[in-house]
Enzyme design. Structure first.
Site, PDB file in Angstrom:
ATOM      1  N   ASP A 107      55.808   8.167  20.246  1.00 41.78           N
ATOM      2  CA  ASP A 107      56.793   8.664  21.208  1.00 41.78           C
ATOM      3  C   ASP A 107      56.634  10.173  21.307  1.00 41.78           C
ATOM      4  OD1 ASP A 107      58.156   9.839  19.072  1.00 41.78           O
ATOM      5  OD2 ASP A 107      59.873   8.486  19.168  1.00 41.78           O
ATOM      6  N   ARG A 144      70.719   4.857  21.934  1.00 40.88           N
ATOM      7  CA  ARG A 144      70.426   6.274  21.708  1.00 40.88           C
ATOM      8  C   ARG A 144      70.377   6.995  23.050  1.00 40.88           C
ATOM      9  NH1 ARG A 144      65.509   9.029  18.205  1.00 40.88           N
ATOM     10  NH2 ARG A 144      64.140   8.078  19.749  1.00 40.88           N
TER      11      ARG A 144
END
Length: 544
Positions: free
Chosen positions: A449, A168
């Site tokens: 996150d 990613r």
């Protein structure tokens, strides 16, 4: 400081200090490829960022987002994506995490189908982490990655049959300030893409896999078209068949949910699926509808996937993907296993319920943040998917059409003092870790996150902006927030201990949090001002 010259006379200048692995990753050939990408796509990327601002201004002025009239023909016509490679057909459980060496090994060894190695929301992109991450993935691709814990001496090695690796990259809004061309920072997304692709595509293809990517935070099909052009250029430059690069796009912004067909269409040669990035989607709902007092969300903890607007988003993604032959990936279970048996039973029960909702809706796979949840998630997905690789046959064609009104529906629930205080404690701890270089942080039993901190600070900003009243009758104001911030910092100090707290960067994190939450305008991403704090030491080091 080093630079790489190009035929056009422009240079990529390396502003970041030399790191272990710099010579291996920042080779002249890799930088030449990156230079070509920046020359072709840097300008159009800047235009796309400007278009985001223009679109948000229209929404702020009263033009609610919705399905696009000008692309109705794409939504109404029959077409399919090019196809899905064999090793991406079965993605029933995926684990995610940053590109740190031990994490990469543990994730690839987990009982999952895919590891999403993250340069985005779970990585604070300090220069040393960006370079080390590329080294770690290159070693993993070659099966040569190992790690010995410096304190315990425990050795970590890769199993013979690891999970499939997907990289990613950073979102389009983030720059990489340690690399510049003509005095301008290089797009972080192109840095991550170019370096991972260049160093690994041949080895991946030789193993029967390929260069696979996750693309985050798209807001429009024009942005998907930009990525399609990046991929097409890359495939032509390296003489690869069209569609060699494969990509999964996260649908984690409110504007993008209205353009899923169009995103799939623009990327039809390369795309294999869409993913419900639900935490960022909640943040985007707040951010996009920030001017609308009737769309204020309640406590973050109350905004769950069974809420009508989120359930509609999940079902529309599945229906759209399966109609086009693409996989529909579900969202994240951020829980961390507990050593306490009662707590652990509760954790596994919550994970099971969450995954059952996704699997019943028709998702082809789901995300976890910790290897200890793999067996629970896998058991649920196995029960629904069975011996077939996915649920592409679940078309949801009998569903009533999902309307813009459903996707924009206000969410029931109460804003509470307890929820506001929890937001403050969690966000300030996450920001303190992030500006110190750690983007994947265990807090109160969850692996957090950036999305969690984004929701936390945006929620409080929204409550201040629209005069929300908490469950105890208090009006949310800047003064109340600042009072609670001081109090909750003391709570965190008590929880962590004075030594850890005083040695940390909590004063800087609290000031960043305060400035974002009390600002007149909602800042697009906390990682933008946070990045300036994060990279200041490395840029100063190189200047010295």
């Amino acid at each position: 400081m080093s630079q790489h010259s190009t035929a056009q006379g422009q240079d990529i200048v390396v502003l970041g200090p030399q790191q272990p692995g710099s010579q291996r990753i920042l080779t002249p050939e890799a930088l030449r490829f990156l230079t070509e990408l920046v020359q072709r796509f840097g300008g159009p990327r800047a235009e796309l960022m400007s278009q985001r601002q223009q679109r948000q201004a229209q929404i702020d002025a009263g033009a609610m987002p919705g399905f696009l009239a000008e692309t109705a023909a794409i939504r109404q016509s029959d077409w399919q994506i090019l196809g899905i490679p064999a090793d991406l057909q079965d993605r029933r459980v995926e684990i995610t995490g940053p590109v740190e060496r031990k994490m990469v090994i543990n994730a690839l060894n987990a009982d999952v189908k895919v590891f999403m190695a993250d340069f985005e929301d779970s990585l604070a992109p300090a220069w040393d982490k960006v370079i080390a991450g590329q080294v770690n993935l290159a070693d993993a691709v070659r099966g040569e990655i190992d790690f010995v814990h410096p304190e315990t001496g425990k050795a970590y090695t890769l199993r013979d049959d690891p999970a499939v690796l997907i990289c990613r990259v950073r979102g389009l809004h983030l720059d990489e300030r340690h690399l510049a061309m003509a005095g301008t920072a290089v797009p972080g997304a192109l840095v991550d893409f170019a370096l991972y692709f260049y160093h690994n595509y041949e080895v991946l293809l030789s193993k029967g896999s390929g260069p696979y990517f996750y693309i985050p935070k798209l807001q429009s099909h024009q942005e998907a078209r930009w990525w399609a052009q990046v991929f097409a250029f890359t495939e032509q430059r390296f003489k690869l068949p069209a569609g060699t690069i494969k990509v999964t796009c996260l649908i984690e912004t409110l504007p993008a949910v209205f353009e899923m067909d169009e995103i799939l269409y623009e990327l039809r040669n390369n795309i294999v699926g869409l993913n419900c990035g639900r935490w960022d989607y909640i943040f985007s709902y707040i951010k996009t509808l920030r001017n609308y007092p009737d769309r204020v969300l309640p406590d973050r903890q109350a905004v769950t996937m069974d809420k009508p607007f989120l359930n509609a988003y999940s079902r529309l993604l599945i229906k759209t993907c399966h109609r086009r032959g693409a996989l529909a990936m579900g969202g994240m279970a951020a829980f961390i296993p507990s050593k306490d048996p009662e707590t652990q039973a509760l954790v596994l029960q919550k994970v099971q319920k969450d995954k059952e909702l996704e699997a019943r809706n028709g998702h082809d796979g789901t995300w976890i943040a910790h290897p200890g949840l793999a067996d629970t998630a896998m058991a649920v997905m196995d029960r629904f998917i069975g011996s077939t690789p996915n649920q592409l046959s679940e078309t949801r064609s009998d569903d009533a059409p999902i309307t813009a009104e459903q996707l924009l529906e206000p969410c029931d629930g109460q804003a509470t003092e307890q929820g506001m205080r929890a937001n403050i404690r969690i966000a300030v701890q996450y920001m303190e870790a992030w500006i110190g270089g750690n983007g994947c942080v265990p807090i109160y039993g969850l692996m957090e996150d950036a999305a969690t901190a984004e929701i936390s600070r945006a929620s409080i900003w929204q409550w201040i902006r629209h005069g929300t009243v908490l469950d105890n009758g208090q009006l949310v104001t800047k003064a109340l927030f600042e009072q609670m911030l001081v109090q909750e910092l003391e709570t965190v100090r008590g929880e962590l201990g004075a030594e850890r707290f005083d040695a940390g960067r909590f004063a800087e994190a609290a000031e960043l949090f305060r400035s974002l939450t009390c600002a007149e305008q909602l800042t697009d991403f906390l990682t933008l001002p946070g990045y300036q704090i994060l990279i200041e030491p490395s840029l100063k080091e190189n200047q010295a």
